[in-house]
Design a protein around this motif. Structure first.
Motif, PDB file in Angstrom:
ATOM      1  N   SER A 191      31.015  36.252  36.612  1.00 19.69           N
ATOM      2  CA  SER A 191      29.786  36.219  37.004  1.00 19.69           C
ATOM      3  C   SER A 191      29.769  35.762  38.706  1.00 19.69           C
ATOM      4  O   SER A 191      30.196  34.416  38.541  1.00 19.69           O
ATOM      5  N   THR A 192      29.465  36.918  38.882  1.00 20.56           N
ATOM      6  CA  THR A 192      28.830  36.559  40.471  1.00 20.56           C
ATOM      7  C   THR A 192      27.456  36.353  41.147  1.00 20.56           C
ATOM      8  O   THR A 192      26.891  37.062  39.952  1.00 20.56           O
ATOM      9  N   PHE A 193      26.897  36.105  42.250  1.00 14.57           N
ATOM     10  CA  PHE A 193      26.148  35.814  42.157  1.00 14.57           C
ATOM     11  C   PHE A 193      25.677  35.167  43.729  1.00 14.57           C
ATOM     12  O   PHE A 193      26.544  35.549  44.510  1.00 14.57           O
ATOM     13  N   GLY A 194      23.837  35.819  43.713  1.00 11.22           N
ATOM     14  CA  GLY A 194      23.982  35.353  45.677  1.00 11.22           C
ATOM     15  C   GLY A 194      24.135  37.023  46.538  1.00 11.22           C
ATOM     16  O   GLY A 194      24.172  38.284  46.148  1.00 11.22           O
ATOM     17  N   ALA A 211      28.642  45.064  50.657  1.00 10.49           N
ATOM     18  CA  ALA A 211      30.069  44.344  50.138  1.00 10.49           C
ATOM     19  C   ALA A 211      30.268  42.378  50.227  1.00 10.49           C
ATOM     20  O   ALA A 211      31.403  42.863  49.771  1.00 10.49           O
ATOM     21  N   ARG A 212      29.269  42.311  51.274  1.00  9.47           N
ATOM     22  CA  ARG A 212      29.818  40.426  50.710  1.00  9.47           C
ATOM     23  C   ARG A 212      30.017  40.019  49.259  1.00  9.47           C
ATOM     24  O   ARG A 212      30.473  39.442  49.349  1.00  9.47           O
ATOM     25  N   GLU A 213      29.087  40.479  48.716  1.00  2.26           N
ATOM     26  CA  GLU A 213      29.102  40.266  46.744  1.00  2.26           C
ATOM     27  C   GLU A 213      30.606  40.412  46.758  1.00  2.26           C
ATOM     28  O   GLU A 213      31.010  39.496  45.780  1.00  2.26           O
ATOM     29  N   THR A 214      31.665  41.298  47.139  1.00  6.67           N
ATOM     30  CA  THR A 214      32.784  41.586  46.718  1.00  6.67           C
ATOM     31  C   THR A 214      34.055  40.725  47.103  1.00  6.67           C
ATOM     32  O   THR A 214      35.441  39.929  46.633  1.00  6.67           O
ATOM     33  N   THR A 215      33.379  39.680  48.422  1.00  4.59           N
ATOM     34  CA  THR A 215      33.713  38.889  48.821  1.00  4.59           C
ATOM     35  C   THR A 215      34.454  37.398  47.409  1.00  4.59           C
ATOM     36  O   THR A 215      35.671  36.847  46.727  1.00  4.59           O
ATOM     37  N   MET A 216      33.232  37.228  46.227  1.00  5.17           N
ATOM     38  CA  MET A 216      33.655  37.138  45.212  1.00  5.17           C
ATOM     39  C   MET A 216      34.848  37.089  43.976  1.00  5.17           C
ATOM     40  O   MET A 216      34.820  36.604  43.851  1.00  5.17           O
ATOM     41  N   ARG A 217      34.758  38.348  43.914  1.00  4.51           N
ATOM     42  CA  ARG A 217      35.552  39.634  42.986  1.00  4.51           C
ATOM     43  C   ARG A 217      37.115  38.955  43.269  1.00  4.51           C
ATOM     44  O   ARG A 217      38.266  38.712  43.336  1.00  4.51           O
ATOM     45  N   VAL A 218      37.072  39.364  45.078  1.00 11.08           N
ATOM     46  CA  VAL A 218      38.343  38.437  45.894  1.00 11.08           C
ATOM     47  C   VAL A 218      39.150  36.914  45.021  1.00 11.08           C
ATOM     48  O   VAL A 218      39.957  37.025  44.487  1.00 11.08           O
ATOM     49  N   ALA A 219      37.684  36.055  45.652  1.00 11.33           N
ATOM     50  CA  ALA A 219      38.109  34.535  45.127  1.00 11.33           C
ATOM     51  C   ALA A 219      38.551  34.662  43.243  1.00 11.33           C
ATOM     52  O   ALA A 219      39.627  33.579  43.118  1.00 11.33           O
ATOM     53  N   ALA A 220      38.172  35.043  42.734  1.00  9.46           N
ATOM     54  CA  ALA A 220      37.641  35.436  41.845  1.00  9.46           C
ATOM     55  C   ALA A 220      39.561  35.730  41.223  1.00  9.46           C
ATOM     56  O   ALA A 220      40.031  35.036  40.345  1.00  9.46           O
ATOM     57  N   GLY A 221      39.757  36.589  41.929  1.00 11.37           N
ATOM     58  CA  GLY A 221      40.818  37.467  41.201  1.00 11.37           C
ATOM     59  C   GLY A 221      42.919  36.501  42.106  1.00 11.37           C
ATOM     60  O   GLY A 221      43.478  36.643  41.781  1.00 11.37           O
ATOM     61  N   ALA A 222      41.704  35.397  42.933  1.00 13.62           N
ATOM     62  CA  ALA A 222      43.449  34.889  43.889  1.00 13.62           C
ATOM     63  C   ALA A 222      43.065  34.397  42.548  1.00 13.62           C
ATOM     64  O   ALA A 222      45.233  34.044  42.330  1.00 13.62           O
TER      65      ALA A 222
END
Length: 353
Positions: A13-16, A128-139
């Motif tokens: 789940s992402t937020f922000g 696209a700032r939201e995708t930062t957290m996808r990359v974080a989770a993907g790590a």
């Protein structure tokens, strides 16, 4: 606003918002024992960060990752992993003039029609700032897949506007240039193209490919849990994505069946037009996915649009924007590939033991 979570056993789940105080995510279902640090996550996040070259938005975020829960003494505990990144370089004043206007090509109009309210600062949740957290989770997912199955995931820029970039593949050079281009000889051409594009004030689209190697056969489910369908949905959930191909994709339309079918021998498959997935289940071959990203719609070139009262207005978008959002999309498609594959590994293990 619902639908801010994806995945099954591995649930993210992402937020922000783009110009809010912070962005974050909660990763539920990550197995215990994975060794991970904030520095490792930040290293992945920095790969997609803006401001690293003249060819992207000049917004410069620190991208300092805070691990709020789920990690103890450097290892995941099996409880939800919460990550937070503060926004430190937002400039909301750049958007004052369009707070009552709908930018063509953006989610402004559709968000307004759905919710009756919108955060106009940098696109808010649709940024696209939201995708930062996808990359974080993907790590986390990438490291777990590599540790458990030696699965390697690699993305690259396959096309920038009219320029195809991957006729030559030098895998070890992809991270050495701001485009994630696999052919170093094409980088000067890409830079020249982007310089002229930026001077004109226009934008362009891009194609980003990703490959996953050493994926075991058997991941995915027939009919309603197809691995390729879930990969396609994951890629299409990325902002600005407009098309996805698995394997040969739309090229299969012109192929003959005798060409497209991937013949099998005792030594393995003779081709991989299916992109590593048959009947929605991984075949053990490399999984290959291609995603098309549309041109950026935030332009300083005036265009016709509407305001929230229905009046026709001339719209000019100021601020810091990418002339091509696809340039920074490679780490994002890698992350989505990793998250979907890890989720399906966990699903397979749960069903098959």
């Amino acid at each position: 606003m619902s639908y801010n979570s994806f995945g099954h056993l591995l649930r993210v789940s992402t937020f922000g918002e783009s110009h809010g105080p912070a962005i974050g995510c909660v990763i539920d279902g990550c197995p215990p024992g994975l060794e991970i640090s904030a520095g490792e996550i930040r290293a992945e996040v920095l790969r997609r960060a803006s401001g690293k070259s003249r060819h992207t938005s000049q917004r410069r975020e620190k991208e300092d990752v805070q691990i709020l829960s789920g990690v103890f003494e450097g290892r995941t505990t099996g409880t939800p992993v919460a990550l937070l990144i503060e926004n430190t370089d937002a400039r909301s004043k750049d958007y004052e003039e369009i707070k009552r206007q709908f930018r063509p090509g953006h989610a402004d109009y559709t968000y307004w029609k759905k919710y009756g309210v919108r955060d106009y600062r940098g696109g808010g949740r649709s940024s696209a700032r939201e995708t930062t957290m996808r990359v974080a989770a993907g790590a986390l997912a990438r490291k777990w897949l590599k540790d458990q199955f030696a699965i390697e995931i690699q993305g690259w820029l396959a096309q920038l506007g009219p320029i195809r970039t991957d006729q030559v593949m030098q895998w070890d050079t992809i991270d050495d240039n701001p485009f994630f281009c696999p052919d170093p000889a094409r980088v000067p051409e890409l830079e020249s193209y982007m310089d002229s594009l930026r001077k004109s004030g226009d934008s362009t689209g891009a194609r980003v490919n990703v490959i996953a190697r050493n994926v075991p056969a058997g991941l995915g489910a027939p009919i309603y849990g197809k691995l390729d369908a879930e990969l396609a949905a994951a890629m299409m959930s990325i902002n600005a994505a407009k098309g996805v191909e698995i394997g040969a994709g739309f090229d299969s339309v012109a192929q003959m069946g005798t060409v497209h079918r991937d013949e099998m021998t005792r030594d393995g498959f003779l081709s991989n037009h299916a992109g590593g997935i048959l009947g929605g289940i991984s075949s053990g071959q490399d999984i290959v996915v291609s995603t098309a990203f549309k041109p950026t719609s935030s332009l300083r070139i005036p265009c016709r649009g509407l305001d929230i009262d229905g009046n026709e207005v001339e719209i000019v978008t100021k601020g810091r924007h990418d002339p091509c959002v696809g340039i920074r999309a490679t780490p994002i498609v890698e992350a989505m590939m990793a998250l979907v594959l890890m989720d399906h590994v966990l699903l397979h293990r749960a069903q098959n033991g």
